[in-house]
Design an enzyme around this catalytic site. Structure first.
Site, mmCIF file in Angstrom:
data_model
loop_
_atom_site.group_PDB
_atom_site.id
_atom_site.type_symbol
_atom_site.label_atom_id
_atom_site.label_comp_id
_atom_site.label_asym_id
_atom_site.label_seq_id
_atom_site.Cartn_x
_atom_site.Cartn_y
_atom_site.Cartn_z
ATOM 1 N N CYS A 1 -51.787 10.074 -9.954
ATOM 2 C CA CYS A 1 -53.050 10.840 -10.059
ATOM 3 C C CYS A 1 -53.678 10.801 -11.450
ATOM 4 O O CYS A 1 -54.837 11.151 -11.617
ATOM 5 C CB CYS A 1 -52.816 12.280 -9.632
ATOM 6 S SG CYS A 1 -52.225 12.387 -7.947
ATOM 7 N N HIS B 1 -58.592 16.635 -12.065
ATOM 8 C CA HIS B 1 -57.986 16.022 -10.882
ATOM 9 C C HIS B 1 -58.022 17.037 -9.733
ATOM 10 O O HIS B 1 -57.763 18.221 -9.937
ATOM 11 C CB HIS B 1 -56.541 15.630 -11.201
ATOM 12 C CG HIS B 1 -55.784 15.153 -10.001
ATOM 13 N ND1 HIS B 1 -56.291 14.192 -9.148
ATOM 14 C CD2 HIS B 1 -54.576 15.523 -9.490
ATOM 15 C CE1 HIS B 1 -55.414 13.985 -8.177
ATOM 16 N NE2 HIS B 1 -54.377 14.777 -8.347
ATOM 17 N N ASN C 1 -57.270 15.303 -1.886
ATOM 18 C CA ASN C 1 -56.699 14.634 -3.052
ATOM 19 C C ASN C 1 -56.682 13.121 -2.795
ATOM 20 O O ASN C 1 -55.883 12.637 -1.994
ATOM 21 C CB ASN C 1 -55.285 15.174 -3.284
ATOM 22 C CG ASN C 1 -54.620 14.583 -4.514
ATOM 23 O OD1 ASN C 1 -55.111 13.625 -5.104
ATOM 24 N ND2 ASN C 1 -53.484 15.146 -4.894
HETATM 25 O O1 UT7 Z 1 -51.843 15.238 -7.048
HETATM 26 C C1 UT7 Z 1 -50.562 15.043 -7.550
HETATM 27 C C2 UT7 Z 1 -49.898 16.286 -7.923
HETATM 28 N N1 UT7 Z 1 -49.756 17.138 -6.774
HETATM 29 C C3 UT7 Z 1 -50.089 18.402 -6.868
HETATM 30 O O2 UT7 Z 1 -50.556 18.831 -7.886
HETATM 31 C C4 UT7 Z 1 -49.778 19.292 -5.679
HETATM 32 C C5 UT7 Z 1 -49.124 20.547 -6.142
HETATM 33 N N2 UT7 Z 1 -48.666 21.405 -5.072
HETATM 34 C C6 UT7 Z 1 -49.493 22.094 -4.245
HETATM 35 O O3 UT7 Z 1 -50.686 21.915 -4.281
HETATM 36 C C7 UT7 Z 1 -48.887 23.160 -3.386
HETATM 37 O O4 UT7 Z 1 -47.559 23.371 -3.755
HETATM 38 C C8 UT7 Z 1 -48.945 22.875 -1.857
HETATM 39 C C9 UT7 Z 1 -50.368 22.941 -1.359
HETATM 40 C C10 UT7 Z 1 -48.350 21.508 -1.564
HETATM 41 C C11 UT7 Z 1 -48.133 23.925 -1.108
HETATM 42 O O5 UT7 Z 1 -48.627 25.224 -1.407
HETATM 43 P P1 UT7 Z 1 -47.636 26.383 -1.899
HETATM 44 O O6 UT7 Z 1 -48.467 27.577 -2.076
HETATM 45 O O7 UT7 Z 1 -46.895 25.883 -3.097
HETATM 46 O O8 UT7 Z 1 -46.688 26.553 -0.669
HETATM 47 P P2 UT7 Z 1 -45.106 26.427 -0.610
HETATM 48 O O9 UT7 Z 1 -44.687 24.985 -0.627
HETATM 49 O O10 UT7 Z 1 -44.487 27.375 -1.588
HETATM 50 O O11 UT7 Z 1 -44.847 27.001 0.834
HETATM 51 C C12 UT7 Z 1 -45.103 28.388 1.149
HETATM 52 C C13 UT7 Z 1 -44.856 28.565 2.624
HETATM 53 C C14 UT7 Z 1 -43.525 28.003 3.097
HETATM 54 O O12 UT7 Z 1 -43.034 28.828 4.125
HETATM 55 P P3 UT7 Z 1 -41.869 29.901 3.820
HETATM 56 O O13 UT7 Z 1 -40.734 29.067 3.304
HETATM 57 O O14 UT7 Z 1 -42.441 30.810 2.794
HETATM 58 O O15 UT7 Z 1 -41.636 30.486 5.160
HETATM 59 C C15 UT7 Z 1 -43.926 26.664 3.677
HETATM 60 O O16 UT7 Z 1 -43.020 26.208 4.661
HETATM 61 O O17 UT7 Z 1 -45.871 27.897 3.387
HETATM 62 C C16 UT7 Z 1 -45.263 26.977 4.275
HETATM 63 N N3 UT7 Z 1 -46.118 25.823 4.418
HETATM 64 C C17 UT7 Z 1 -47.140 25.763 5.277
HETATM 65 N N4 UT7 Z 1 -47.598 26.642 6.183
HETATM 66 C C18 UT7 Z 1 -48.668 26.301 6.900
HETATM 67 C C19 UT7 Z 1 -46.080 24.672 3.724
HETATM 68 N N5 UT7 Z 1 -47.061 23.852 4.127
HETATM 69 C C20 UT7 Z 1 -47.732 24.516 5.090
HETATM 70 C C21 UT7 Z 1 -48.842 24.197 5.897
HETATM 71 N N6 UT7 Z 1 -49.280 25.117 6.760
HETATM 72 N N7 UT7 Z 1 -49.491 23.033 5.789
#
Ligand code: UT7
Length: 329
Positions: free
Chosen positions: A114, A254, A284
């Protein structure tokens, strides 16, 4: 004689027409429009069908050449920043040069996920500053949908396809690329990568069955690194160049997650009205996010505008670049 700087003199872009909406994703994985919107800010992302990555490059560069009123044979060097080129080799830069008829150019692909476009801009700018190259094209783009697992809700909601391109030319008015701060930290590779396809894990029936050719991301960990490092490096480049928030006309961040963008703008003290944001429509696009912002905002940019580019990506890679815009009333 005044110092030669490398200035952007034209921008081209391409996003394919087909869309993947949050509603489409609701049918593929256990997710919801509301979750995606509140956690990422994304509503739609574009998907390239029935064409190649290099076709996006061809479209964007042809547009850029037309805007600038020059021919493909005028290009000296073409740098293509991508992680999803047509093939592992040859480089997509070669293929794009062939497709557009850039017979006098040489080129190469640059892999920095990225942050690729900033790394490519730094490389291209140094080539122009050397005095040897007068017309350098820097492309940033990806066909992320080709390496996304549409059964993995952690990754499939984020990424889309798209590509932008800029032309760098010598400038003697002190405009163009002024400063940059670039970083890599390979110890971050465990948190965001594509396991197979390279020489460590060449493609086999087993690697395909184990879904190892798709993007793997530990979202929460990457999020923490991205928030901290993107905000910090953007603040640093302002400080180092004595820029206050008022001096900055635009932040070009980004587009990985709206929450990361908001945190970066806040650390810099930049008002949201000065932040380029198209993540809601494009998601993204990895190497594509920064040049696609410039492409969409080009008509609003004025000569002399202070612009900060900022990115964080897999590798890890991150950095910020300070440019002074070179055209526009
Ligand atoms: O571009 C290159 C660099 N990449 C980035 O900068 C991306 C950085 N990361 C992110 O943008 C975020 O971490 C994500 C969008 C990928 C995920 O968001 P988050 O707020 O960090 O969610 P999380 O991974 O902490 O997950 C929270 C909860 C989990 O459930 P539990 O364990 O709390 O029950 C996940 O299983 O949300 C769940 N979850 C979802 N639920 C509905 C994860 N993905 C989804 C989904 N829909 N698509």
């Amino acid at each position: 004689m005044s110092k030669i700087t490398a200035a952007i003199t034209a921008v081209g872009g391409y996003v394919p027409p087909d869309l993947i909406t949050n509603q489409d994703l609701e049918k593929m994985v256990d997710t919801s429009n509301e979750w995606i919107l509140t956690r990422t800010g994304i509503e739609t992302r574009h998907v390239l069908r029935n064409a190649e990555f290099s076709d996006m490059g061809m479209a964007a560069v042809n547009q850029l050449l037309e805007k600038r009123g020059i021919k493909a044979t005028d290009i000296d060097l073409l740098i293509c920043c991508t992680v999803t080129g047509d093939m592992i080799f040859p480089a997509s830069s070669n293929i794009i040069c062939d497709k557009i008829g850039a017979k006098n150019a040489w080129g190469f692909d640059l892999s920095a996920a990225c942050s690729g476009f900033i790394f490519g801009m730094e490389t291209g700018a140094k080539m122009v500053e050397s005095g040897k190259y007068k017309k350098v094209v820097v492309i940033g783009g990806d066909r992320m949908t080709s390496i996304i697992d549409y059964t993995d809700r952690n990754t499939c909601i984020i990424f889309g396809d798209g590509l932008g391109a800029v032309l760098l030319e010598p400038n003697e008015e002190g405009l163009g690329v002024i400063d940059s701060i670039l970083h890599v930290d390979g110890s971050g590779r465990q948190f965001l990568h594509q396991k197979a396809g390279g020489s460590s894990n060449p493609p086999t029936r087993e690697t395909v069955d184990a879904r190892m050719h798709y993007v793997y991301q530990e979202g929460k960990t990457v999020f923490k690194f991205a928030v901290t490092n993107m905000a910090e490096v953007s603040h640093q480049i302002m400080e180092r160049n004595n820029l206050t928030a008022d001096d900055v006309a635009w932040l070009v961040p980004h587009q990985a997650n709206k929450r990361i963008i908001d945190a970066t703008a806040e650390r810099m003290g930049i008002d949201s009205s000065k932040v380029m944001l198209n993540i809601q429509r494009f998601g993204n696009t990895t190497n594509g996010t920064l040049p696609l912002c410039l492409w969409e905002w080009e008509s609003k940019l004025k000569k002399g505008d202070n612009i900060i580019l900022s990115a964080f990506g897999g590798g890890f890679t991150w950095g910020a670049m300070y440019i002074k815009w070179a055209y526009g009333e």
